[in-house]
Design a protein around this motif. Sequence first.
Motif, PDB file in Angstrom:
ATOM      1  N   ALA A 247      -0.954  -3.036  -1.545  1.00 52.82           N
ATOM      2  CA  ALA A 247      -0.716  -3.913  -0.402  1.00 52.82           C
ATOM      3  C   ALA A 247      -1.591  -3.515   0.791  1.00 52.82           C
ATOM      4  CB  ALA A 247       0.762  -3.887  -0.015  1.00 52.82           C
ATOM      5  N   LEU A 248      -1.735  -2.214   1.027  1.00 50.87           N
ATOM      6  CA  LEU A 248      -2.607  -1.749   2.109  1.00 50.87           C
ATOM      7  C   LEU A 248      -4.062  -2.120   1.844  1.00 50.87           C
ATOM      8  CD1 LEU A 248      -1.087   1.784   2.810  1.00 50.87           C
ATOM      9  CD2 LEU A 248      -1.237  -0.091   4.468  1.00 50.87           C
ATOM     10  N   ALA A 249      -4.499  -1.952   0.605  1.00 50.87           N
ATOM     11  CA  ALA A 249      -5.885  -2.285   0.261  1.00 50.87           C
ATOM     12  C   ALA A 249      -6.163  -3.763   0.501  1.00 50.87           C
ATOM     13  CB  ALA A 249      -6.166  -1.912  -1.187  1.00 50.87           C
ATOM     14  N   ALA A 250      -5.242  -4.625   0.082  1.00 48.30           N
ATOM     15  CA  ALA A 250      -5.446  -6.063   0.256  1.00 48.30           C
ATOM     16  C   ALA A 250      -5.418  -6.453   1.728  1.00 48.30           C
ATOM     17  CB  ALA A 250      -4.367  -6.825  -0.517  1.00 48.30           C
TER      18      ALA A 250
ATOM     19  N   PRO B  93       0.955 -11.885  -4.164  1.00 49.56           N
ATOM     20  CA  PRO B  93       1.062 -10.480  -3.771  1.00 49.56           C
ATOM     21  C   PRO B  93       1.555 -10.382  -2.328  1.00 49.56           C
ATOM     22  CG  PRO B  93      -1.234 -11.167  -3.800  1.00 49.56           C
ATOM     23  CD  PRO B  93      -0.447 -12.293  -4.375  1.00 49.56           C
ATOM     24  N   PRO B  94       2.425  -9.415  -2.036  1.00 51.23           N
ATOM     25  CA  PRO B  94       3.009  -9.328  -0.691  1.00 51.23           C
ATOM     26  C   PRO B  94       2.072  -8.648   0.295  1.00 51.23           C
ATOM     27  CG  PRO B  94       3.843  -7.554  -2.052  1.00 51.23           C
ATOM     28  CD  PRO B  94       2.945  -8.387  -2.952  1.00 51.23           C
ATOM     29  N   ASP B  95       2.230  -8.994   1.603  1.00 54.05           N
ATOM     30  CA  ASP B  95       1.570  -8.179   2.616  1.00 54.05           C
ATOM     31  C   ASP B  95       2.389  -6.894   2.791  1.00 54.05           C
ATOM     32  OD1 ASP B  95       3.783  -8.809   4.235  1.00 54.05           O
ATOM     33  OD2 ASP B  95       2.696 -10.335   5.358  1.00 54.05           O
ATOM     34  N   VAL B  96       1.923  -6.001   3.641  1.00 57.75           N
ATOM     35  CA  VAL B  96       2.562  -4.684   3.731  1.00 57.75           C
ATOM     36  C   VAL B  96       3.995  -4.794   4.232  1.00 57.75           C
ATOM     37  CG1 VAL B  96       2.473  -2.425   4.865  1.00 57.75           C
ATOM     38  CG2 VAL B  96       0.373  -3.463   3.983  1.00 57.75           C
ATOM     39  N   ALA B  97       4.223  -5.589   5.281  1.00 60.49           N
ATOM     40  CA  ALA B  97       5.575  -5.703   5.827  1.00 60.49           C
ATOM     41  C   ALA B  97       6.545  -6.270   4.791  1.00 60.49           C
ATOM     42  CB  ALA B  97       5.562  -6.573   7.081  1.00 60.49           C
ATOM     43  N   ARG B  98       6.122  -7.301   4.099  1.00 56.08           N
ATOM     44  CA  ARG B  98       6.968  -7.891   3.065  1.00 56.08           C
ATOM     45  C   ARG B  98       7.191  -6.897   1.939  1.00 56.08           C
ATOM     46  NH1 ARG B  98      11.117 -10.515   1.062  1.00 56.08           N
ATOM     47  NH2 ARG B  98      10.711 -11.566  -0.918  1.00 56.08           N
ATOM     48  N   TYR B  99       6.154  -6.180   1.567  1.00 56.82           N
ATOM     49  CA  TYR B  99       6.283  -5.222   0.479  1.00 56.82           C
ATOM     50  C   TYR B  99       7.301  -4.135   0.817  1.00 56.82           C
ATOM     51  CZ  TYR B  99       5.651  -1.472  -2.716  1.00 56.82           C
ATOM     52  OH  TYR B  99       5.927  -0.484  -3.615  1.00 56.82           O
ATOM     53  N   VAL B 100       7.206  -3.578   2.029  1.00 59.58           N
ATOM     54  CA  VAL B 100       8.117  -2.486   2.417  1.00 59.58           C
ATOM     55  C   VAL B 100       9.562  -2.969   2.355  1.00 59.58           C
ATOM     56  CG1 VAL B 100       8.846  -1.032   4.347  1.00 59.58           C
ATOM     57  CG2 VAL B 100       6.422  -1.223   3.785  1.00 59.58           C
TER      58      VAL B 100
ATOM     59  N   VAL C 192     -10.051  -3.388   1.773  1.00 58.99           N
ATOM     60  CA  VAL C 192     -10.787  -2.221   1.289  1.00 58.99           C
ATOM     61  C   VAL C 192     -10.460  -2.004  -0.181  1.00 58.99           C
ATOM     62  CG1 VAL C 192     -10.789  -1.150   3.576  1.00 58.99           C
ATOM     63  CG2 VAL C 192      -8.951  -0.583   1.954  1.00 58.99           C
ATOM     64  N   GLY C 193     -11.207  -1.119  -0.832  1.00 56.45           N
ATOM     65  CA  GLY C 193     -10.912  -0.778  -2.207  1.00 56.45           C
ATOM     66  C   GLY C 193      -9.626   0.016  -2.328  1.00 56.45           C
ATOM     67  N   VAL C 194      -9.085   0.050  -3.538  1.00 58.54           N
ATOM     68  CA  VAL C 194      -7.815   0.742  -3.765  1.00 58.54           C
ATOM     69  C   VAL C 194      -7.926   2.217  -3.420  1.00 58.54           C
ATOM     70  CG1 VAL C 194      -6.144   1.392  -5.536  1.00 58.54           C
ATOM     71  CG2 VAL C 194      -7.059  -0.928  -5.501  1.00 58.54           C
ATOM     72  N   GLU C 195      -9.003   2.870  -3.818  1.00 56.72           N
ATOM     73  CA  GLU C 195      -9.157   4.292  -3.533  1.00 56.72           C
ATOM     74  C   GLU C 195      -9.181   4.546  -2.028  1.00 56.72           C
ATOM     75  OE1 GLU C 195     -10.753   2.685  -5.882  1.00 56.72           O
ATOM     76  OE2 GLU C 195      -9.891   3.710  -7.629  1.00 56.72           O
ATOM     77  N   ALA C 196      -9.788   3.622  -1.275  1.00 50.99           N
ATOM     78  CA  ALA C 196      -9.869   3.789   0.183  1.00 50.99           C
ATOM     79  C   ALA C 196      -8.504   3.624   0.850  1.00 50.99           C
ATOM     80  CB  ALA C 196     -10.859   2.784   0.775  1.00 50.99           C
ATOM     81  N   ALA C 197      -7.545   3.027   0.159  1.00 52.38           N
ATOM     82  CA  ALA C 197      -6.213   2.844   0.730  1.00 52.38           C
ATOM     83  C   ALA C 197      -5.279   4.008   0.440  1.00 52.38           C
ATOM     84  CB  ALA C 197      -5.598   1.554   0.194  1.00 52.38           C
ATOM     85  N   LEU C 198      -5.719   4.955  -0.373  1.00 53.76           N
ATOM     86  CA  LEU C 198      -4.840   6.081  -0.707  1.00 53.76           C
ATOM     87  C   LEU C 198      -4.559   6.962   0.507  1.00 53.76           C
ATOM     88  CD1 LEU C 198      -6.148   7.078  -4.240  1.00 53.76           C
ATOM     89  CD2 LEU C 198      -3.761   6.619  -3.656  1.00 53.76           C
ATOM     90  N   ASP C 199      -5.573   7.313   1.255  1.00 54.11           N
ATOM     91  CA  ASP C 199      -5.347   8.169   2.426  1.00 54.11           C
ATOM     92  C   ASP C 199      -4.465   7.487   3.477  1.00 54.11           C
ATOM     93  OD1 ASP C 199      -6.659  10.385   1.449  1.00 54.11           O
ATOM     94  OD2 ASP C 199      -8.578   9.888   2.375  1.00 54.11           O
ATOM     95  N   PRO C 200      -4.682   6.201   3.800  1.00 49.70           N
ATOM     96  CA  PRO C 200      -3.748   5.544   4.726  1.00 49.70           C
ATOM     97  C   PRO C 200      -2.305   5.524   4.207  1.00 49.70           C
ATOM     98  CG  PRO C 200      -5.765   4.277   4.570  1.00 49.70           C
ATOM     99  CD  PRO C 200      -5.856   5.359   3.532  1.00 49.70           C
TER     100      PRO C 200
END
Length: 337
Positions: free
Chosen positions: A246-249, A170-177, A253-261
């Motif tokens: 990617a943000l959650a990982a 799974p990618p980190d955020v920078a790689r994912y973007v 944090v949990g997936v739901e907690a990554a929705l607002d960010p």
Amino acid sequence: MTDDILRSLRADCPIPPRLSPYADRVQRWLDDRLPGVGLPLDSPALDRLSRARFARYAGRLYPEATEPDLRAIAALFTWFFLVDDACDRPDRLRPDQILALRDGTLRLLRDGPRGRHPGLTGPLRRLLVRAWREPRRRMPARWRERFTDAVGHHLHGAWLEAVEKAAGRPPDVARYVELRRATSAAYVSYPLIEFVTGRPLPDAVYHHPRLREIGDLGNDLLSWYNDIASLERDRATSGGHNLVLALAAERGVGVEAALDPAAERWRAAMRRFVELRAGVPSFGPALDEAVADHLDGVAAAVRGTIDWTLESARYGGGDGGKEGPLLNASGRAGAPS
């Protein structure tokens, strides 16, 4: 929760919605023509294609297109979504098959109908031949090469994503973007603005740093919105290739907690998009109108994706995002899950 966020982001989008007056008529035309290319789809699968409303998506991105041009673009959009299904669903193409599909597609785009390759055959080839006919006939060679390069970049991104999924990375955020900018096909949609207007930009202007940054932000905005809309499906199938995942990982944090960010990241990108678009320099009276058309088209890609996502059966409130692939890896019809 995702529905509330999607509607909140739509309310925060300052780009006005637009829709071609030909969109629904072109959708009916598309529904009538697709069986003729031999897609191995039964009636329920064809109905799912119709309810996805790809012609309305095209009509939102290119509201000024003539009806014949909107037909060509709607057929191209359908081809790309069929390929997306083949690459991204559980019964997906292997990485080597995606590379072969990329090579076959580029051969056809560069050489026209005589360009044959074992990676692109059958109904998908026939659909692309028909959709590509008018842009290839009408547009200059440098534009055709620009469009072909964008398609190659997109399909290469699909291959890279497939490789990472197969490896369980799974990618980190920078790689994912970075990778998401390829897999979204937004860069494929931008040259089609020039097909609709008939005014191709010179390469030096098209690739100007300010226009490139605006294009990147437009890509991010439509991609991240789509990520929130397809989150439930992606949790099961994407191998972490979704901004929220990617943000959650990365944050632990949990997936739901990554929705607002994820939503706040979208809002910050929109603020920057508006700022940059307002500050584009003049390129001279001979080019400024074409540049304005290009910027309007990038903005329409963002807003059109938002509105289409909320009306299409492919995502959100419809059932399209939860069904199986229309085509499986062999090119045969896929059974609904």
